[in-house]
Design an enzyme around this catalytic site. Sequence first.
Site, PDB file in Angstrom:
ATOM      1  N   HIS A 201      40.109  44.397  36.289  1.00  0.00           N
ATOM      2  CA  HIS A 201      40.652  45.764  36.210  1.00  0.00           C
ATOM      3  C   HIS A 201      39.811  46.790  36.963  1.00  0.00           C
ATOM      4  CE1 HIS A 201      44.068  45.042  33.711  1.00  0.00           C
ATOM      5  NE2 HIS A 201      43.368  44.416  32.809  1.00  0.00           N
TER       6      HIS A 201
ATOM      7  N   ARG B 276      48.454  41.214  45.797  1.00  0.00           N
ATOM      8  CA  ARG B 276      49.241  41.505  44.597  1.00  0.00           C
ATOM      9  C   ARG B 276      50.227  42.664  44.756  1.00  0.00           C
ATOM     10  NH1 ARG B 276      48.895  39.981  39.892  1.00  0.00           N
ATOM     11  NH2 ARG B 276      48.606  41.966  38.807  1.00  0.00           N
TER      12      ARG B 276
ATOM     13  N   GLU C  17      47.606  45.374  43.316  1.00  0.00           N
ATOM     14  CA  GLU C  17      48.706  45.872  42.486  1.00  0.00           C
ATOM     15  C   GLU C  17      48.888  47.380  42.604  1.00  0.00           C
ATOM     16  OE1 GLU C  17      47.192  44.367  38.610  1.00  0.00           O
ATOM     17  OE2 GLU C  17      47.209  46.425  37.938  1.00  0.00           O
TER      18      GLU C  17
ATOM     19  N   GLU D 235      40.795  38.950  39.404  1.00  0.00           N
ATOM     20  CA  GLU D 235      41.686  40.003  39.897  1.00  0.00           C
ATOM     21  C   GLU D 235      40.965  41.348  39.909  1.00  0.00           C
ATOM     22  OE1 GLU D 235      45.351  40.027  37.723  1.00  0.00           O
ATOM     23  OE2 GLU D 235      45.620  42.178  38.017  1.00  0.00           O
TER      24      GLU D 235
ATOM     25  N   TYR E 215      40.517  47.186  27.404  1.00  0.00           N
ATOM     26  CA  TYR E 215      41.740  47.168  28.196  1.00  0.00           C
ATOM     27  C   TYR E 215      42.184  45.725  28.440  1.00  0.00           C
ATOM     28  CZ  TYR E 215      45.239  48.382  31.564  1.00  0.00           C
ATOM     29  OH  TYR E 215      46.444  48.533  32.193  1.00  0.00           O
TER      30      TYR E 215
ATOM     31  N   GLU F 166      53.009  37.269  38.401  1.00  0.00           N
ATOM     32  CA  GLU F 166      52.662  37.722  37.052  1.00  0.00           C
ATOM     33  C   GLU F 166      53.936  37.930  36.245  1.00  0.00           C
ATOM     34  OE1 GLU F 166      50.654  41.512  36.894  1.00  0.00           O
ATOM     35  OE2 GLU F 166      50.003  41.183  34.831  1.00  0.00           O
TER      36      GLU F 166
ATOM     37  N   ASP G 293      41.442  39.174  34.794  1.00  0.00           N
ATOM     38  CA  ASP G 293      41.594  40.484  35.440  1.00  0.00           C
ATOM     39  C   ASP G 293      40.377  41.348  35.128  1.00  0.00           C
ATOM     40  OD1 ASP G 293      42.495  42.833  36.572  1.00  0.00           O
ATOM     41  OD2 ASP G 293      44.460  42.785  35.592  1.00  0.00           O
TER      42      ASP G 293
ATOM     43  N   ARG H 174      46.438  34.025  32.007  1.00  0.00           N
ATOM     44  CA  ARG H 174      45.371  35.012  32.172  1.00  0.00           C
ATOM     45  C   ARG H 174      44.694  35.198  30.818  1.00  0.00           C
ATOM     46  NH1 ARG H 174      46.021  41.549  33.323  1.00  0.00           N
ATOM     47  NH2 ARG H 174      45.729  41.655  31.086  1.00  0.00           N
TER      48      ARG H 174
ATOM     49  N   TRP I  32      38.075  53.751  37.184  1.00  0.00           N
ATOM     50  CA  TRP I  32      39.303  53.162  36.653  1.00  0.00           C
ATOM     51  C   TRP I  32      39.344  53.125  35.154  1.00  0.00           C
ATOM     52  CZ3 TRP I  32      41.183  52.022  41.467  1.00  0.00           C
ATOM     53  CH2 TRP I  32      42.579  51.878  41.530  1.00  0.00           C
TER      54      TRP I  32
HETATM   55  O1  EZ4 Z   1      47.045  47.707  34.520  1.00  0.00           O
HETATM   56  O2  EZ4 Z   1      50.581  47.414  34.619  1.00  0.00           O
HETATM   57  O3  EZ4 Z   1      47.624  42.829  36.050  1.00  0.00           O
HETATM   58  N1  EZ4 Z   1      48.115  43.633  35.361  1.00  0.00           N
HETATM   59  C1  EZ4 Z   1      47.561  44.806  35.054  1.00  0.00           C
HETATM   60  C2  EZ4 Z   1      48.354  45.756  34.230  1.00  0.00           C
HETATM   61  C3  EZ4 Z   1      48.288  47.140  34.827  1.00  0.00           C
HETATM   62  C4  EZ4 Z   1      49.371  48.019  34.348  1.00  0.00           C
HETATM   63  C5  EZ4 Z   1      49.303  49.326  35.086  1.00  0.00           C
HETATM   64  O4  EZ4 Z   1      50.486  49.778  35.472  1.00  0.00           O
HETATM   65  O5  EZ4 Z   1      46.457  45.069  35.466  1.00  0.00           O
HETATM   66  O6  EZ4 Z   1      47.888  45.781  32.907  1.00  0.00           O
HETATM   67 CO    CO Z   2      45.821  43.782  36.999  1.00  0.00          CO
END
Ligand code: EZ4
Ligand code: CO
Length: 402
Positions: A212, A283, A262, A236, A160, A339, A210, A148, A402
């Site tokens: 996010h 996920r 997730e 993702e 992030y 993951e 990702d 990733r 988010w």
């Molecule tokens: O934001 O585990 O794919 N993994 C992620 C992680 C999550 C944290 C949150 O609990 O997106 O970084």
């Molecule tokens: Co994620």
Amino acid sequence: MATIERVEVLVTSPGRNFVTVRVTTSDGVTGLGDATLNGRELAVASYLRDHLVPLLIGRDPARIEDTWQYLYKGAYWRRGPVTMTAIAAIDVALWDIKGKQAGLPVYQLLGGRSRDGVLVYCHASGGSVDELLDDVAAYTEKGFKAIRAQAAVPGLSGSYGVRKGTFYEPASTALPDEQAWSTEAYLDFAPGYLGKVREKFGFGFHLLHDVHHRLTPIEAARFGRSVEDVRLFWMEDPTPAENQEAFRLIRQHTTTPIATGEVLNSIWDVQTLITEQLIDYVRTTVVHAGGITHLRRIFDLAALYHVRTGSHGATDLSPVTTAAAVAVDISVPNFGIQEHMGHTPETYEVFRGTPRLEDGMLLPSEEPGLGIEYDDEAAARFPYDPKYLPVARRLDGSVHDW
Ligand code: EZ4
Ligand code: CO
């Protein structure tokens, strides 16, 4: 008949926060379950201690499905992360016990191996594109077959998903850190660095990214289309996951594969996503989606619709979850990828016996049960120390989705 004699709720912070359940039977067999809900740990600890533990004492530990139905349906209130994490912890502990009683690793109880090992993806990141490229090189050399890639967006304070020190830990401050976000800056920047990763390293490995949950559906459609040449394994969480219908629009515009789930906790939360084939990878995880019993139900539904698995495996999922996830991953027919972030050395002092990583794949323990031991003495050295994930604010100061 052996009965459940004792259920302990153990809280420890060896580099990050974990809640663990230990179930002990009247004939002295113990089972472990992960109950960690990142940033809301004590809510689950209370749910377990105050509401579930009294219901479990004296029950037959062999009745895993019945206990699941009893805890889920008996509560009246259904779904949600706190409930599903608490039930998951009990469920996984009972599978661990059943394995120990049978003298078999849990994956054998689930039907045995469908594959030799569990393909994992690791996390490369960088404060700049050059740093990211160096990180990708390092992970490639370690033998990872799937990576990733995330880079800090120039001009935005704290991006992030990007590692700051030697170890990537997104939840690292005593109160939530506040980070800046600009969708425009991200959309201008991210496709370019993903292209540079392919330019430098080619297509001989899986590349993941990702988002996010940061985009709207039409923005996600544009992003997915703009990275089609990069051939991502997946994008993702392109949009906030709770709106399942949003994925229809993304799907109409791009062939970039989509992964989400997730933060989702039940089969009902992914029903539309799966049955309408709006995603490619689901996920959901053992710990946040009701344990092995419920996760297998989700994965079986997914298999009917060509959706493969891609379970969350960040640092807030304890080594007990890693072991349980590997047991499920290695046995289900529609496994996709797992993951894997790994944990700090302190975490491995408390949770002994985590699955072995070999050549980019996780391998299950051959010990009876899940093969994880909880070291009480080590855990006592790491008292609870709350840490939170950051919050994103747009450049005008408002809280971003988010
Ligand atoms: O934001 O585990 O794919 N993994 C992620 C992680 C999550 C944290 C949150 O609990 O997106 O970084
Ligand atoms: Co994620």
